[in-house]
Scaffold this motif. Structure first.
Motif, PDB file in Angstrom:
ATOM      1  N   SER A  72       0.758  -1.188  -0.008  1.00 24.97           N
ATOM      2  CA  SER A  72      -0.066   0.057  -0.007  1.00 24.97           C
ATOM      3  C   SER A  72       0.641   1.320   0.193  1.00 24.97           C
ATOM      4  O   SER A  72       0.497   2.040  -0.713  1.00 24.97           O
ATOM      5  N   CYS A  73       1.899   1.237   0.760  1.00 23.39           N
ATOM      6  CA  CYS A  73       2.873   2.463   1.004  1.00 23.39           C
ATOM      7  C   CYS A  73       3.666   2.650  -0.521  1.00 23.39           C
ATOM      8  O   CYS A  73       4.038   3.929  -0.771  1.00 23.39           O
ATOM      9  N   MET A  74       4.194   1.418  -0.804  1.00 27.18           N
ATOM     10  CA  MET A  74       5.057   1.676  -2.036  1.00 27.18           C
ATOM     11  C   MET A  74       4.216   1.961  -3.343  1.00 27.18           C
ATOM     12  O   MET A  74       4.699   2.693  -4.229  1.00 27.18           O
ATOM     13  N   ILE A  75       3.120   1.349  -3.472  1.00 25.61           N
ATOM     14  CA  ILE A  75       2.242   1.656  -4.885  1.00 25.61           C
ATOM     15  C   ILE A  75       1.390   2.642  -4.328  1.00 25.61           C
ATOM     16  O   ILE A  75       0.273   2.699  -3.946  1.00 25.61           O
ATOM     17  N   GLY A  76       1.776   3.878  -4.873  1.00 28.55           N
ATOM     18  CA  GLY A  76       1.100   5.142  -4.814  1.00 28.55           C
ATOM     19  C   GLY A  76       0.899   5.636  -6.041  1.00 28.55           C
ATOM     20  O   GLY A  76       0.333   5.208  -7.004  1.00 28.55           O
ATOM     21  N   PHE A  81      16.851   8.504 -11.681  1.00 27.36           N
ATOM     22  CA  PHE A  81      16.574   7.592 -10.684  1.00 27.36           C
ATOM     23  C   PHE A  81      16.036   8.142  -9.319  1.00 27.36           C
ATOM     24  O   PHE A  81      15.226   7.401  -8.578  1.00 27.36           O
ATOM     25  N   TYR A  82      16.010   9.484  -9.247  1.00 23.72           N
ATOM     26  CA  TYR A  82      15.255  10.060  -8.222  1.00 23.72           C
ATOM     27  C   TYR A  82      13.683   9.855  -8.390  1.00 23.72           C
ATOM     28  O   TYR A  82      12.867   9.320  -7.721  1.00 23.72           O
ATOM     29  N   GLY A  83      13.254   9.843  -9.728  1.00 29.44           N
ATOM     30  CA  GLY A  83      11.725   9.762 -10.150  1.00 29.44           C
ATOM     31  C   GLY A  83      11.361   8.435  -9.902  1.00 29.44           C
ATOM     32  O   GLY A  83      10.405   8.004  -9.362  1.00 29.44           O
ATOM     33  N   CYS A  84      12.229   7.578 -10.227  1.00 32.02           N
ATOM     34  CA  CYS A  84      11.988   5.886 -10.235  1.00 32.02           C
ATOM     35  C   CYS A  84      11.945   5.544  -8.664  1.00 32.02           C
ATOM     36  O   CYS A  84      10.982   4.792  -8.298  1.00 32.02           O
ATOM     37  N   LEU A  85      13.081   6.031  -7.835  1.00 29.46           N
ATOM     38  CA  LEU A  85      13.028   5.302  -6.584  1.00 29.46           C
ATOM     39  C   LEU A  85      11.809   6.111  -5.654  1.00 29.46           C
ATOM     40  O   LEU A  85      11.529   5.472  -4.654  1.00 29.46           O
ATOM     41  N   TRP A  86      11.552   7.437  -5.907  1.00 28.24           N
ATOM     42  CA  TRP A  86      10.346   7.805  -5.458  1.00 28.24           C
ATOM     43  C   TRP A  86       8.970   6.751  -5.742  1.00 28.24           C
ATOM     44  O   TRP A  86       8.396   6.622  -4.588  1.00 28.24           O
ATOM     45  N   ALA A  87       8.786   6.364  -6.969  1.00 26.98           N
ATOM     46  CA  ALA A  87       7.958   5.579  -6.875  1.00 26.98           C
ATOM     47  C   ALA A  87       8.055   4.104  -6.123  1.00 26.98           C
ATOM     48  O   ALA A  87       7.063   3.363  -5.642  1.00 26.98           O
ATOM     49  N   TYR A  88       9.299   3.720  -5.848  1.00 29.87           N
ATOM     50  CA  TYR A  88       9.545   2.518  -4.810  1.00 29.87           C
ATOM     51  C   TYR A  88       9.438   2.925  -3.439  1.00 29.87           C
ATOM     52  O   TYR A  88       9.838   1.891  -2.775  1.00 29.87           O
ATOM     53  N   GLY A  89       9.355   4.101  -3.086  1.00 33.64           N
ATOM     54  CA  GLY A  89       9.509   4.468  -1.697  1.00 33.64           C
ATOM     55  C   GLY A  89       8.248   3.898  -0.890  1.00 33.64           C
ATOM     56  O   GLY A  89       7.272   3.378  -1.353  1.00 33.64           O
ATOM     57  N   GLY A  90       8.650   3.631   0.466  1.00 27.80           N
ATOM     58  CA  GLY A  90       7.699   3.131   1.168  1.00 27.80           C
ATOM     59  C   GLY A  90       8.161   1.716   1.741  1.00 27.80           C
ATOM     60  O   GLY A  90       7.376   0.991   2.543  1.00 27.80           O
ATOM     61  N   GLY A 102      -4.731   5.521  -0.178  1.00 26.20           N
ATOM     62  CA  GLY A 102      -4.305   4.187   0.305  1.00 26.20           C
ATOM     63  C   GLY A 102      -2.687   4.581   1.046  1.00 26.20           C
ATOM     64  O   GLY A 102      -2.533   4.298   2.094  1.00 26.20           O
ATOM     65  N   SER A 103      -1.880   5.013   0.152  1.00 28.02           N
ATOM     66  CA  SER A 103      -0.571   5.192   0.415  1.00 28.02           C
ATOM     67  C   SER A 103      -0.605   6.276   1.430  1.00 28.02           C
ATOM     68  O   SER A 103       0.267   6.319   2.221  1.00 28.02           O
ATOM     69  N   ALA A 104      -1.233   7.411   1.183  1.00 30.59           N
ATOM     70  CA  ALA A 104      -1.243   8.596   2.279  1.00 30.59           C
ATOM     71  C   ALA A 104      -1.600   7.888   3.608  1.00 30.59           C
ATOM     72  O   ALA A 104      -1.299   8.426   4.547  1.00 30.59           O
ATOM     73  N   LEU A 105      -2.638   7.274   3.618  1.00 30.53           N
ATOM     74  CA  LEU A 105      -3.134   6.492   4.754  1.00 30.53           C
ATOM     75  C   LEU A 105      -2.068   5.933   5.785  1.00 30.53           C
ATOM     76  O   LEU A 105      -2.005   5.994   6.637  1.00 30.53           O
ATOM     77  N   THR A 106      -1.549   5.000   4.749  1.00 29.58           N
ATOM     78  CA  THR A 106      -0.482   3.974   5.412  1.00 29.58           C
ATOM     79  C   THR A 106       0.692   5.004   5.785  1.00 29.58           C
ATOM     80  O   THR A 106       1.427   4.843   6.800  1.00 29.58           O
ATOM     81  N   SER A 107       1.184   5.996   5.102  1.00 30.58           N
ATOM     82  CA  SER A 107       2.250   7.002   5.525  1.00 30.58           C
ATOM     83  C   SER A 107       2.061   7.643   6.608  1.00 30.58           C
ATOM     84  O   SER A 107       2.925   7.756   7.421  1.00 30.58           O
ATOM     85  N   GLN A 108       0.722   8.134   6.874  1.00 28.05           N
ATOM     86  CA  GLN A 108       0.371   8.747   8.034  1.00 28.05           C
ATOM     87  C   GLN A 108       0.352   7.968   9.339  1.00 28.05           C
ATOM     88  O   GLN A 108       0.830   8.076  10.260  1.00 28.05           O
ATOM     89  N   PHE A 109      -0.147   6.614   8.875  1.00 23.26           N
ATOM     90  CA  PHE A 109       0.009   5.935   9.893  1.00 23.26           C
ATOM     91  C   PHE A 109       1.274   5.477  10.527  1.00 23.26           C
ATOM     92  O   PHE A 109       1.427   5.392  11.950  1.00 23.26           O
TER      93      PHE A 109
END
Length: 506
Positions: free
Chosen positions: A45-49, A241-250, A331-338
């Protein structure tokens, strides 16, 4: 707080709280509500935003070719997996919530009286007050952008400024909803998060299946261009790499909430091994699907490549994509705040954040003050939000702390060699992450300096300045006790057992 564990604050009574609250004080702590399935879903949930629906165009534009772009996505998947496996070892050595912050405490705090705790405080200050609220703002702004996508035709009569205001209002309403969910109950969060994780995988599956169908019909001309036009500029590659790793974040999210995972010594590692390769495979397949249908100019010109893809292939059902992306980002925002609220909670128990933010709601057993704080800070970033600038700024800071976490792992290989590890990552894994972090942090600031990078360094310097009086000299503002008591009465929160244990030791 010594003596009676039911004491709330020196000189304060517990009469302000509901009947029975003092009797349950010793039982007030974060509960282990997350099993393996929920831990895997949390990571997914946090990775796929929003990243996989937006970043492909950014990465392709900066890399210059289809072949190089796919290689970057694959390499980023490997870097992410190495980092996640390193965090799995760290979580077995330091089995508590907080991720980087908790690891810094164990690795650095005992090295020097002044310099040892410094990385811990700066990590808490930057992540809790800057990085995580910024990431939350990016996600809810993207959520709003995609929610509005099916109604663009009805908004054409509005000025651009008015459209921006409408989108920010929707983002703020979304932020209020996810803050309410995290405030109310961990079980409520788990149920909603599981539904959203499944929903976003369905949307990803629609894109992948559509791409496979097109490949099977012989549409390979876009992919056949290979490495034509590949970029050789180090600064452009770093930004790709920044843009790509942002997608992998979480990927580190599950280690932020270790104390709420059942059987964490096993389930943290298992959730990482399942979730991260799955997400990496989904990302590669989605990129291939995009590139099968869209040309390089079409992808690089698209502000949201997934929407263009859906318009091209899905016809009247194209609304599925923006709605799916909106669900994914929410869903990602919800998990990130959690997860962020738990970092704030842990920092509060160690005296690196205001004490009130380490308190727990006496009935809901959620870190309510920390949740509200994260909601408020994300609100401020939404008001001032520019998504692209926020991503570059946020990514720069994140990778500084990833590198320090890898150094912490190697330090604890020496200082905590006798601690039982359920898993031990090969040494090349943290070394690879450190090399990637150095490349991502140094190359852009040397070759293409931006004010956002210098502002990030300024914030680190500000953290150093605040550390000296507030942490090293333990200066306490006179009104802090009254503020803590106000928060307790307003939100019905009290110290957890962790707070009480720390107080007894000190």
């Amino acid at each position: 707080m010594e003596g009676n564990s039911a004491e709330v604050l020196p000189g304060r009574s517990t009469e302000s709280f509901p009947a029975g609250s003092t009797e349950v004080l010793n039982k007030v702590e974060l509960k282990r509500e997350l099993g393996l399935f929920s831990a895997v879903n949390l990571t997914i949930s946090c990775m796929i935003g929003s990243g996989i629906f937006v970043s492909p165009s950014i990465t392709l534009e900066r890399s210059g070719s289809v072949g190089l772009c796919l290689i970057i996505w694959a390499v980023c998947g490997v870097i992410t997996l190495m980092g996640a496996l390193s965090y799995a070892e760290l979580s077995s050595v330091v089995p508590r919530s907080g991720a980087e912050y908790a690891y810094f405490l164990e690795a650095y705090r005992g090295l020097h009286k002044f310099w040892g705790p410094l990385p811990c405080f700066i990590c808490a200050f930057i992540q809790v007050c800057i990085i995580n609220p910024t990431a939350g703002a990016i996600m809810v702004l993207t959520f709003s952008e995609y929610i509005c996508q099916p109604f663009v035709g009805y908004m054409n009569g509005l000025t651009l400024e008015s459209q921006d205001i409408v989108k920010k209002i929707i983002a703020i309403l979304g932020l209020c909803l996810l803050t309410f969910i995290n405030f109310m109950s961990v079980k409520l969060y788990v149920r909603i998060q599981n539904v959203f994780s499944i929903g976003k995988l369905v949307v990803c599956g629609v894109v992948i299946v559509a791409g496979v169908v097109m490949l099977c019909t012989g549409k390979t001309e876009n992919l056949s261009k290979g490495f034509d036009g590949s970029s050789t500029s180090p600064d452009k590659l770093a930004l790709a790499f920044y843009g790509c790793l942002w997608a992998y974040g979480g990927w580190a999210t599950v280690t932020v909430i270790t104390e709420e995972v059942r059987n964490p010594e096993v389930n943290v590692l298992r959730s990482i091994i399942i979730a991260v390769p799955l997400v990496a495979a989904v990302y590669l397949l989605m990129n291939i699907a995009y590139m099968t249908v869209l040309t390089v100019p079409e992808m690089t010109a698209a502000p949201a490549v997934a929407v263009v893809f859906g318009d091209r292939l899905l016809g009247v059902m194209s609304f599925i994509i923006p709605v799916g992306v909106a669900m994914s980002t929410f869903g990602s925002a919800l998990t990130s705040q959690f997860a962020t609220a738990r970092q704030c909670y842990v920092a509060g128990t160690e005296g690196h954040m205001i004490e009130a933010f380490s308190y727990i709601h006496l009935r809901r057993l959620t870190p309510a003050p920390a949740v509200i704080l994260q909601g408020f800070l994300s609100f401020l970033f939404i008001i001032a939000g520019d998504i692209t600038t926020l991503i570059d700024f946020c990514s720069f800071l994140i990778w500084i702390f990833y590198a320090l976490a890898m150094v912490a792992l190697m330090i604890m290989r020496k200082t905590k060699k006798d601690v039982k590890r359920t898993y031990k990552v090969p040494l090349f894994a943290p070394v690879l992450v450190i090399i990637a972090a150095l490349f991502l942090c140094l190359v852009p600031i040397i070759l293409d300096p931006s004010l956002s990078y210098f502002f990030a360094l300024f914030l680190i310097g500000l953290g150093f300045i605040l550390y000296i009086p507030l942490v090293y000299y333990k200066f306490r503002l006179k009104w802090m006790d009254n503020f803590t008591y106000f928060i307790q009465v307003l939100m019905e929160v009290i110290p957890s057992e962790n707070n009480l244990d720390v107080d007894k030791k000190t």
